[in-house]
Each structure stands twice: as C-alpha cells, then as structure tokens.
Design an enzyme around this catalytic site. Sequence first.
Site, PDB file in Angstrom:
ATOM      1  N   GLY A  10       0.777  -1.278  -0.126  1.00 28.92           N
ATOM      2  CA  GLY A  10       0.063   0.078  -0.026  1.00 28.92           C
ATOM      3  C   GLY A  10       0.832   1.294   0.001  1.00 28.92           C
ATOM      4  O   GLY A  10       1.756   1.396   0.916  1.00 28.92           O
ATOM      5  N   GLY A  12      -0.201   4.350   0.492  1.00 28.85           N
ATOM      6  CA  GLY A  12      -0.890   5.402   1.208  1.00 28.85           C
ATOM      7  C   GLY A  12      -0.090   6.366   1.970  1.00 28.85           C
ATOM      8  O   GLY A  12       1.482   6.139   1.979  1.00 28.85           O
ATOM      9  N   LYS A  38      -1.808  -0.633  -5.783  1.00 27.94           N
ATOM     10  CA  LYS A  38      -2.970  -0.940  -7.134  1.00 27.94           C
ATOM     11  C   LYS A  38      -2.646  -0.126  -8.159  1.00 27.94           C
ATOM     12  O   LYS A  38      -2.725  -0.328  -9.213  1.00 27.94           O
ATOM     13  CB  LYS A  38      -4.356  -0.511  -6.567  1.00 27.94           C
ATOM     14  CG  LYS A  38      -4.976  -1.684  -6.315  1.00 27.94           C
ATOM     15  CD  LYS A  38      -6.599  -1.159  -5.716  1.00 27.94           C
ATOM     16  CE  LYS A  38      -6.883  -2.236  -4.778  1.00 27.94           C
ATOM     17  NZ  LYS A  38      -8.345  -1.926  -4.379  1.00 27.94           N
ATOM     18  N   VAL A  81      -2.893  -6.579  -4.017  1.00 28.29           N
ATOM     19  CA  VAL A  81      -2.789  -7.625  -2.988  1.00 28.29           C
ATOM     20  C   VAL A  81      -4.128  -8.477  -2.886  1.00 28.29           C
ATOM     21  O   VAL A  81      -5.079  -7.709  -2.602  1.00 28.29           O
ATOM     22  CB  VAL A  81      -2.526  -6.890  -1.628  1.00 28.29           C
ATOM     23  CG1 VAL A  81      -2.368  -8.056  -0.467  1.00 28.29           C
ATOM     24  CG2 VAL A  81      -1.119  -6.316  -1.692  1.00 28.29           C
ATOM     25  N   GLU A 170     -16.781  17.912   5.403  1.00 23.74           N
ATOM     26  CA  GLU A 170     -15.877  18.464   4.274  1.00 23.74           C
ATOM     27  C   GLU A 170     -16.495  18.425   2.960  1.00 23.74           C
ATOM     28  O   GLU A 170     -16.200  19.453   2.230  1.00 23.74           O
ATOM     29  CB  GLU A 170     -14.646  17.919   4.326  1.00 23.74           C
ATOM     30  CG  GLU A 170     -13.629  18.043   5.852  1.00 23.74           C
ATOM     31  CD  GLU A 170     -12.367  17.891   5.459  1.00 23.74           C
ATOM     32  OE1 GLU A 170     -11.735  16.792   4.777  1.00 23.74           O
ATOM     33  OE2 GLU A 170     -11.455  18.691   5.821  1.00 23.74           O
TER      34      GLU A 170
HETATM   35  C1  LIG Z   1     -12.306  12.901   2.270  1.00 22.63           C
HETATM   36  C2  LIG Z   1     -11.464  12.495   3.662  1.00 22.63           C
HETATM   37  C3  LIG Z   1     -10.879  13.486   4.044  1.00 22.63           C
HETATM   38  C4  LIG Z   1      -9.760  13.178   5.211  1.00 22.63           C
HETATM   39  N1  LIG Z   1      -9.403  14.449   5.905  1.00 22.63           N
HETATM   40  C5  LIG Z   1      -8.397  13.955   6.579  1.00 22.63           C
HETATM   41  C6  LIG Z   1      -7.425  15.059   7.360  1.00 22.63           C
HETATM   42  O1  LIG Z   1      -7.949  16.340   7.003  1.00 22.63           O
HETATM   43  N2  LIG Z   1      -6.711  14.900   8.113  1.00 22.63           N
HETATM   44  C7  LIG Z   1      -6.232  13.507   8.566  1.00 22.63           C
HETATM   45  O2  LIG Z   1      -5.292  13.424   9.323  1.00 22.63           O
HETATM   46  N3  LIG Z   1      -6.964  12.356   7.935  1.00 22.63           N
HETATM   47  C8  LIG Z   1      -7.936  12.796   6.919  1.00 22.63           C
HETATM   48  N4  LIG Z   1      -8.763  11.717   6.476  1.00 22.63           N
HETATM   49  C9  LIG Z   1      -8.375  10.436   6.798  1.00 22.63           C
HETATM   50  C10 LIG Z   1      -7.045   9.771   6.175  1.00 22.63           C
HETATM   51  O3  LIG Z   1      -7.112   9.905   4.688  1.00 22.63           O
HETATM   52  C11 LIG Z   1      -7.007   8.350   6.302  1.00 22.63           C
HETATM   53  O4  LIG Z   1      -6.609   8.159   7.892  1.00 22.63           O
HETATM   54  C12 LIG Z   1      -5.429   8.107   5.659  1.00 22.63           C
HETATM   55  O5  LIG Z   1      -5.624   8.226   4.209  1.00 22.63           O
HETATM   56  C13 LIG Z   1      -5.040   6.421   6.006  1.00 22.63           C
HETATM   57  O6  LIG Z   1      -3.512   6.211   5.480  1.00 22.63           O
HETATM   58  P1  LIG Z   1      -3.411   4.839   5.128  1.00 22.63           P
HETATM   59  O7  LIG Z   1      -1.686   5.028   5.188  1.00 22.63           O
HETATM   60  O8  LIG Z   1      -3.790   3.911   6.163  1.00 22.63           O
HETATM   61  O9  LIG Z   1      -3.845   4.392   3.785  1.00 22.63           O
HETATM   62  P2  LIG Z   1      -4.519   4.947   2.543  1.00 22.63           P
HETATM   63  O10 LIG Z   1      -3.993   6.574   2.345  1.00 22.63           O
HETATM   64  O11 LIG Z   1      -5.878   4.808   2.525  1.00 22.63           O
HETATM   65  O12 LIG Z   1      -3.943   4.377   1.266  1.00 22.63           O
HETATM   66  C14 LIG Z   1      -4.052   2.929   1.193  1.00 22.63           C
HETATM   67  C15 LIG Z   1      -3.319   2.487  -0.134  1.00 22.63           C
HETATM   68  O13 LIG Z   1      -3.249   1.259  -0.467  1.00 22.63           O
HETATM   69  C16 LIG Z   1      -3.676   0.916  -1.647  1.00 22.63           C
HETATM   70  N5  LIG Z   1      -4.312  -0.530  -1.773  1.00 22.63           N
HETATM   71  C17 LIG Z   1      -5.622  -0.672  -0.961  1.00 22.63           C
HETATM   72  N6  LIG Z   1      -5.905  -2.077  -1.140  1.00 22.63           N
HETATM   73  C18 LIG Z   1      -4.931  -2.483  -1.992  1.00 22.63           C
HETATM   74  C19 LIG Z   1      -4.637  -3.511  -2.478  1.00 22.63           C
HETATM   75  N7  LIG Z   1      -5.607  -4.719  -2.238  1.00 22.63           N
HETATM   76  N8  LIG Z   1      -3.609  -3.919  -3.335  1.00 22.63           N
HETATM   77  C20 LIG Z   1      -2.762  -3.037  -3.476  1.00 22.63           C
HETATM   78  N9  LIG Z   1      -3.086  -1.808  -2.974  1.00 22.63           N
HETATM   79  C21 LIG Z   1      -4.038  -1.551  -2.325  1.00 22.63           C
HETATM   80  C22 LIG Z   1      -4.610   2.216  -2.104  1.00 22.63           C
HETATM   81  O14 LIG Z   1      -4.630   2.199  -3.501  1.00 22.63           O
HETATM   82  C23 LIG Z   1      -3.873   3.242  -1.392  1.00 22.63           C
HETATM   83  O15 LIG Z   1      -2.676   3.627  -2.298  1.00 22.63           O
HETATM   84  C24 LIG Z   1      -9.686  12.072   5.546  1.00 22.63           C
HETATM   85  C25 LIG Z   1     -10.218  10.991   4.799  1.00 22.63           C
HETATM   86  C26 LIG Z   1     -11.071  11.115   3.844  1.00 22.63           C
HETATM   87  C27 LIG Z   1     -11.801  10.022   3.201  1.00 22.63           C
END
Ligand SMILES: Cc1cc2nc3c(=O)[nH]c(=O)nc-3n(C[C@H](O)[C@H](O)[C@H](O)COP(=O)(O)OP(=O)(O)OC[C@H]3O[C@@H](n4cnc5c(N)ncnc54)[C@H](O)[C@@H]3O)c2cc1C
Length: 406
Positions: A10, A12, A38, A81, A170
């Site tokens: 991932g 993210g 992905k 994945v 938002e």
């Molecule tokens: C509209 C919105 C506004 C937000 N605003 C805020 C904010 O202002 N401040 C804040 O702190 N948080 C905010 N959040 C929450 C924040 O975005 C999430 O907590 C954060 O994105 C989590 O990060 P992560 O690293 O867990 O994964 P993510 O950012 O969700 O990334 C996951 C990655 O894994 C990849 N992936 C998923 N499944 C698979 C798979 N099966 N195979 C391969 N790749 C895969 C995806 O494509 C992505 O690239 C917001 C969320 C949303 C939806």
Amino acid sequence: MKNPKVVILGAGYGGMMTTVKLQKLIGTNEADITLVNKHDYHYQTTLLHETSAGTAPQEQVKIAIKDVVDFSKVNFVQDTVVSIDPKAKKVQLEDGELEYDYLVIGLGFESATFGIKGLEENAFMISNVNNARLIREHIEYNFSRYNNEPEDRPELLTIVIGGAGFTGIEFAGEIANRVPELCREYDIDRSKVRIITVEAGPSALAGFDPELVEYALNKLEAKGVEFRLSTAVKEAKADSIIVEHDGQQEEIKTENFIWAAGVKGNPIVEQSGFEVNRGKVQVRPDLRTPDYDDVFVVGDCALIMNEESGRPYPPTAQMAMQQGPVVAQNLKTLIRGGGELQEFEPNILGTLASLGSRDAMGVVFGNKKLFGWSASFMKKMSDNRYLMKLGGIGLVLKKGKFDIFH
Ligand SMILES: Cc1cc2nc3c(=O)[nH]c(=O)nc-3n(C[C@H](O)[C@H](O)[C@H](O)COP(=O)(O)OP(=O)(O)OC[C@H]3O[C@@H](n4cnc5c(N)ncnc54)[C@H](O)[C@@H]3O)c2cc1C
C-alpha cells in the site's frame, strides 16, 4: 548471504512514509525493498472530498510514485494484494506472489456500510481517486440531464450526504461551493438544488468542540446545506433513500447519494487471519502485530489505544504519516541484526476540517480553536507540510496549495 526482503503493501500515507524513510536509512546492499500498490500513484486521501465535488483537479491529489520513491533502491510492483499468509511469509497478488522477511501492511481503509440495505449498490463512497472522479462526473451528468427531461425530476438536483462526520462535513462544504458553478453551467435555478446531510447521531461532528460544530453548521447552512440530525439511513435505492427519525420513516428522492458515514480497516487484514479488534490489528507499541515479530501495520489498518481516553485514536493521515518513520527505523534495526525497537508515540498536532476552499474550523496546538481564514490557512499549510516530508520542496511546488492569502 542473501539480503533480507522487505515488502511494503500500500502506497498510502503510512506505506509511502515508510518507503521514503527506509530508502534513506539503509543501503541497497542491506535489504531488498519492494513496494506494492494498486496504482502507479499515491493519492492524498485527505483531499478526495475536493476531487469528488469537482473543486480540485484530480492531478493535485495524485502523486506519481516514481516522483518520490527512488526506483534504484526500491522495487515497485503495481499489482493488487489478494491475501497475506503470515505463517508462510508470503503475499498473494493478483498477478504473482511475493516472499518476505519483513512485511509492512498499509492497505488503508474501505467505507463501512454497516449492513444497510442497498448501500453497496446505490451509494457513492469517497474512498479513492476512482470513486471520487465518479462522484464528480455523476453529479455533473445529473445536472446536465435536468433540462433534458420531459418531466420535472428534482431528484437529479438533490444531493444527499450520509453522515455529518469529518468527511461528510468537508464534502458538504465543497459541494456547496461547486453548486453555483454547476447551476451557471447548466442553466439551473439555484433554488431548485438541495444539499441534505443526514446524520444518525444527535449532533454533527461527534467529538468536536460544540462551538466549532455550531460554527460549521451555521456556515454550511448559510450556503444552503440542510441538516437532518438524529436521522438514520435505513435503505438506499436507485432513486431515493429511506430515513428514520423518531420512529417515523420517510423517503427522500435523490439520484446523488454520497455515503460518508464510516470507514473500516482493509478487510484483507482480517481475511488473512491476523488477530483483529474492530477489523484492525491492535499493534504493539513498536507497531508490530501481537502475533508476528516480522509484520508491521500502519495507518487505518492499525488500531492504537489512547490510554487517556480509553478509546482508539481516530484513523487519520496524521497518525499514518507519523508511523512510517518509526517503522522504517525499526526495520533498519532488525535488518542490522536487532536491538531495541522504537515505540510509536502519537503527536496530535491538531484537527482541522475544511468548509469549502476558504473556510475551515478546528483545534491546533492542543486546545487552540481556529475558525475561518486562519483555520483554512493552517489546514493548507499542514497539507503542504506533508508534501515537504514526503518529497521535499520540489513536491510542494508541484502539488502544494498556494491559494492561502485570500
Ligand atoms: C475525504 C477525506 C478527508 C480526510 N481528511 C483528513 C484530514 O484532514 N486529516 C487527517 O489526518 N486524515 C484525514 N482523513 C483520513 C485519512 O485520509 C486516512 O486516515 C489515511 O488516508 C489513512 O492512510 P493509510 O496509509 O492507512 O492508507 P490510505 O491513504 O488509505 O492508502 C492505502 C493505499 O493502499 C492501496 N491499496 C488498497 N488496497 C490495496 C490492495 N488490495 N492492493 C494494493 N494496493 C492497495 C490504495 O490504493 C492506497 O494507495 C480523511 C479521509 C477522507 C476520506
């Protein structure tokens, strides 16, 4: 001796921060690092409400992985994945299989539908770039249809948002700003458009300071957003939703229903047999799973308890991006033969919710409340700060927010 294999799942906030820190911390002859994602881009999930409403171009949200990850040090695999086998230390991808010595799971979140009838099929979710673009196109298409229909169909111009939490609020702020533009474009009287936010709880933005909540609701109501509190969504259909308030059910006609009322950790984690709490792995202080010494979990797949409140920390990008460097440091320690691992200490810098592009509210520096322009300024600065940490000044100049002085 073969290099240990580090696999990061991932790209993210958590996965990217782990990767960029690790590529700096260790030499190429120390470990083979593989990042799996992905798409060939990382996206700023925290800006997806803007892409969904059409107030920010998708290019601003997407960052090419090759622009921040050094491909001479990291092997990038664009694939999906499917499952993880932590006992065999293998990851099953759609197009292959990977073996690892150390694994980092950063597969993010999915929208939680709580078993509500018809939601999966009929609601739009703000959870990745693909569905954000779909929401933007869908709403615009319905506006363009309105004057082409033989009968008056107000459901085409009714936008319903499920959930008045952070994401719902938002999105409401952005879509309220976008609607006048859509009305001009498609010759629609603004008074015909409705934006309704439906919230099951008695108040919007649960957990926020009441003064901030009042500010947000007043500002959004002034832009034409209607709030239905203590109103639960019971069912979603193709052209309406059924809600319940005080035991009474009502049908709201809409062809633009956006569900923004909850997220859960990526189900792959639970399906792969990891011990979970609320669908997430309750990690040890060093961010490893309770049962595997070679598996770290970051971001929305990880659950961390706040000892003071006795509740889990909310899943945020802020948490995920702070975890990445700790995991990278711990991987370095393990790769170099072991030693004491760092413990993750969340440093909550603040929480700010935008109410459109020039307004926001929230708390910074512990308990300082901010409203309006200053909150919006701080939020944009914090977005830019993330870009700085991820890719330096070059990335800030390319993807940063500079509309900050008005
Ligand atoms: C509209 C919105 C506004 C937000 N605003 C805020 C904010 O202002 N401040 C804040 O702190 N948080 C905010 N959040 C929450 C924040 O975005 C999430 O907590 C954060 O994105 C989590 O990060 P992560 O690293 O867990 O994964 P993510 O950012 O969700 O990334 C996951 C990655 O894994 C990849 N992936 C998923 N499944 C698979 C798979 N099966 N195979 C391969 N790749 C895969 C995806 O494509 C992505 O690239 C917001 C969320 C949303 C939806």
